[in-house]
Scaffold this active site. Structure first.
Site, PDB file in Angstrom:
ATOM      1  N   ARG A  46      28.532  37.274  48.159  1.00 23.04           N
ATOM      2  CA  ARG A  46      29.866  36.676  48.211  1.00 23.04           C
ATOM      3  C   ARG A  46      30.936  37.753  48.290  1.00 23.04           C
ATOM      4  O   ARG A  46      31.931  37.617  49.009  1.00 23.04           O
ATOM      5  CB  ARG A  46      30.096  35.759  47.005  1.00 23.04           C
ATOM      6  CG  ARG A  46      31.405  34.993  47.096  1.00 23.04           C
ATOM      7  CD  ARG A  46      31.543  33.926  46.036  1.00 23.04           C
ATOM      8  NE  ARG A  46      31.630  34.500  44.704  1.00 23.04           N
ATOM      9  CZ  ARG A  46      31.671  33.787  43.587  1.00 23.04           C
ATOM     10  NH1 ARG A  46      31.606  32.460  43.646  1.00 23.04           N
ATOM     11  NH2 ARG A  46      31.749  34.367  42.410  1.00 23.04           N
TER      12      ARG A  46
ATOM     13  N   LYS B  94      37.273  34.986  47.406  1.00 18.23           N
ATOM     14  CA  LYS B  94      37.539  35.258  45.984  1.00 18.23           C
ATOM     15  C   LYS B  94      38.581  36.369  45.887  1.00 18.23           C
ATOM     16  O   LYS B  94      38.255  37.529  45.645  1.00 18.23           O
ATOM     17  CB  LYS B  94      36.233  35.614  45.262  1.00 18.23           C
ATOM     18  CG  LYS B  94      36.312  35.393  43.744  1.00 18.23           C
ATOM     19  CD  LYS B  94      34.932  35.287  43.145  1.00 18.23           C
ATOM     20  CE  LYS B  94      34.909  35.280  41.634  1.00 18.23           C
ATOM     21  NZ  LYS B  94      35.553  34.135  41.001  1.00 18.23           N
TER      22      LYS B  94
ATOM     23  N   LEU C  22      36.121  27.537  46.276  1.00 20.73           N
ATOM     24  CA  LEU C  22      35.281  28.725  46.173  1.00 20.73           C
ATOM     25  C   LEU C  22      33.843  28.227  46.020  1.00 20.73           C
ATOM     26  O   LEU C  22      33.575  27.351  45.191  1.00 20.73           O
ATOM     27  CB  LEU C  22      35.678  29.548  44.937  1.00 20.73           C
ATOM     28  CG  LEU C  22      34.860  30.831  44.808  1.00 20.73           C
ATOM     29  CD1 LEU C  22      35.379  31.877  45.793  1.00 20.73           C
ATOM     30  CD2 LEU C  22      34.907  31.378  43.399  1.00 20.73           C
TER      31      LEU C  22
ATOM     32  N   TYR D 231      37.537  40.094  44.016  1.00 17.63           N
ATOM     33  CA  TYR D 231      36.880  40.382  42.746  1.00 17.63           C
ATOM     34  C   TYR D 231      35.609  39.574  42.602  1.00 17.63           C
ATOM     35  O   TYR D 231      35.354  38.648  43.374  1.00 17.63           O
ATOM     36  CB  TYR D 231      37.813  40.103  41.563  1.00 17.63           C
ATOM     37  CG  TYR D 231      38.031  38.635  41.244  1.00 17.63           C
ATOM     38  CD1 TYR D 231      38.869  37.844  42.024  1.00 17.63           C
ATOM     39  CD2 TYR D 231      37.392  38.043  40.156  1.00 17.63           C
ATOM     40  CE1 TYR D 231      39.063  36.509  41.720  1.00 17.63           C
ATOM     41  CE2 TYR D 231      37.588  36.698  39.849  1.00 17.63           C
ATOM     42  CZ  TYR D 231      38.427  35.941  40.641  1.00 17.63           C
ATOM     43  OH  TYR D 231      38.616  34.611  40.349  1.00 17.63           O
TER      44      TYR D 231
ATOM     45  N   ARG E 218      54.980  50.410  50.285  1.00 15.55           N
ATOM     46  CA  ARG E 218      54.904  48.969  50.523  1.00 15.55           C
ATOM     47  C   ARG E 218      55.277  48.572  51.953  1.00 15.55           C
ATOM     48  O   ARG E 218      56.369  48.840  52.428  1.00 15.55           O
ATOM     49  CB  ARG E 218      55.828  48.240  49.547  1.00 15.55           C
ATOM     50  CG  ARG E 218      55.697  46.724  49.628  1.00 15.55           C
ATOM     51  CD  ARG E 218      56.593  46.042  48.597  1.00 15.55           C
ATOM     52  NE  ARG E 218      56.401  44.603  48.603  1.00 15.55           N
ATOM     53  CZ  ARG E 218      56.968  43.772  49.473  1.00 15.55           C
ATOM     54  NH1 ARG E 218      57.763  44.240  50.410  1.00 15.55           N
ATOM     55  NH2 ARG E 218      56.739  42.471  49.400  1.00 15.55           N
TER      56      ARG E 218
END
Ligand code: PDD
Length: 285
Positions: free
Chosen positions: A51, A145, A201, A32, A99
């Site tokens: 980024r 991130k 980060l 994100y 999954r």
């Protein structure tokens, strides 16, 4: 009416739905960005997009659109929601599939985004904040991130329950960053902040403040510093997209220096203010 972005479409918030087998939901398998909006324009957009590309590359996640196309859509989202001062948030997950841990074949990334109003006066804390020191229990790729934020969430909650606004994280004696911000200390007129490695980060605001410091002739050292150095710093502040430059005046029961925001922190806050004022003035024309 709030409008959100779903893939390439603009939808009323109520119509935004994702698949229950989306890997973002099941594994936190996604990335994100959160970008500040001043004067209706995304601030430091290029750095955020760089980024984003890096996060995608590190997780081998395919970006569903070109950065140009994504930027166009985010600008449209800002306009449709009439945001002048606010925050754009968007995330991209690896997509939905039955999954399994392995990357599924033929999966399509899923993008969702929102733009909300966030007036600066609601986020600035000129008198500084209290924070708590919390153990950094996160994984070893904090440079990406990702949506996987449980270590950050637990740390923030712990700090909140101790009456603090933010958690400053430490691995052993080393201070890393905050639960959703970077940490700087001032020692003898010099800024010190953790180097941009796998333990933090590399915040866009962090990079911007390092740049601003250069312009203001304030020396910056990117090196690790200890919890002891933190407690005895002349000044402490945090940086993030939402917080900008926020002074820290207390860490748990310990007051930092005089208990007031320091002069170097003030200088950086003023420089930030001036920059935002320029952006907003330019947006009027
Ligand atoms: N948080 N470190 C962590 C762990 C963060 O989550 C963030 C940002 C930062 C500062 O990065 P930037 O200056 O690019 O905002 C550092 C965002 C705002 C969030 O999760 O909401």
């Amino acid at each position: 009416m709030t409008i959100i972005l779903y893939q390439d479409k603009f939808l009323p918030r109520e119509q935004g739905q994702v698949d229950m087998e989306d890997r973002g939901y099941q594994f936190g398998d996604g990335i994100y960005e959160a970008i500040r909006v001043y004067g209706g324009k995304m601030f430091l957009l290029d750095l955020h997009m760089k980024r984003l590309e890096r996060s995608a590359r590190e997780l081998r996640l395919k970006l569903p659109y070109s950065l140009e196309h994504l930027t166009d859509n985010l600008n449209q989202l800002i306009r449709q929601n009439q945001i002048n001062e606010g925050l754009v948030y968007f995330q991209i997950t690896r997509g939905a599939a039955h999954r399994q841990h392995l990357f599924p074949d033929h999966i399509e990334s899923v993008l969702t985004g929102s733009a909300v109003s966030l007036p600066r006066e609601e986020t600035l804390r000129p008198n500084g904040i209290k924070v708590s020191l919390v153990d950094d229990i996160r994984w070893l790729r904090c440079d990406i991130k990702t949506l996987n934020l449980l270590g950050n969430v637990l740390a923030r909650q712990e700090a909140h329950e101790k009456g603090s606004e933010e958690a400053i994280l430490h691995r052993g004696a080393t201070v890393t960053e905050g639960s959703s911000c970077n940490v700087f200390i001032v020692q003898n007129g010099q800024l010190v902040t953790h180097p941009a490695d796998h333990f933090i980060l590399n915040g866009i605001t962090r990079l911007h403040v390092i740049d601003l410091a250069g312009k203001l002739n304030i020396p910056v050292e990117e090196r690790t510093f200890s919890t002891d150095e933190l407690y005895h710093a002349d000044e402490v502040f945090i940086t993030s997209t939402g917080a900008e430059v926020k002074p820290v005046v207390q860490i748990d029961e310990r007051v930092i220096a005089s208990g007031k925001p320091g002069s170097i922190t003030q200088k950086l806050m003023n420089a930030f203010d001036e920059e935002v004022a320029r952006i907003k003035a330019a947006a009027l024309y």
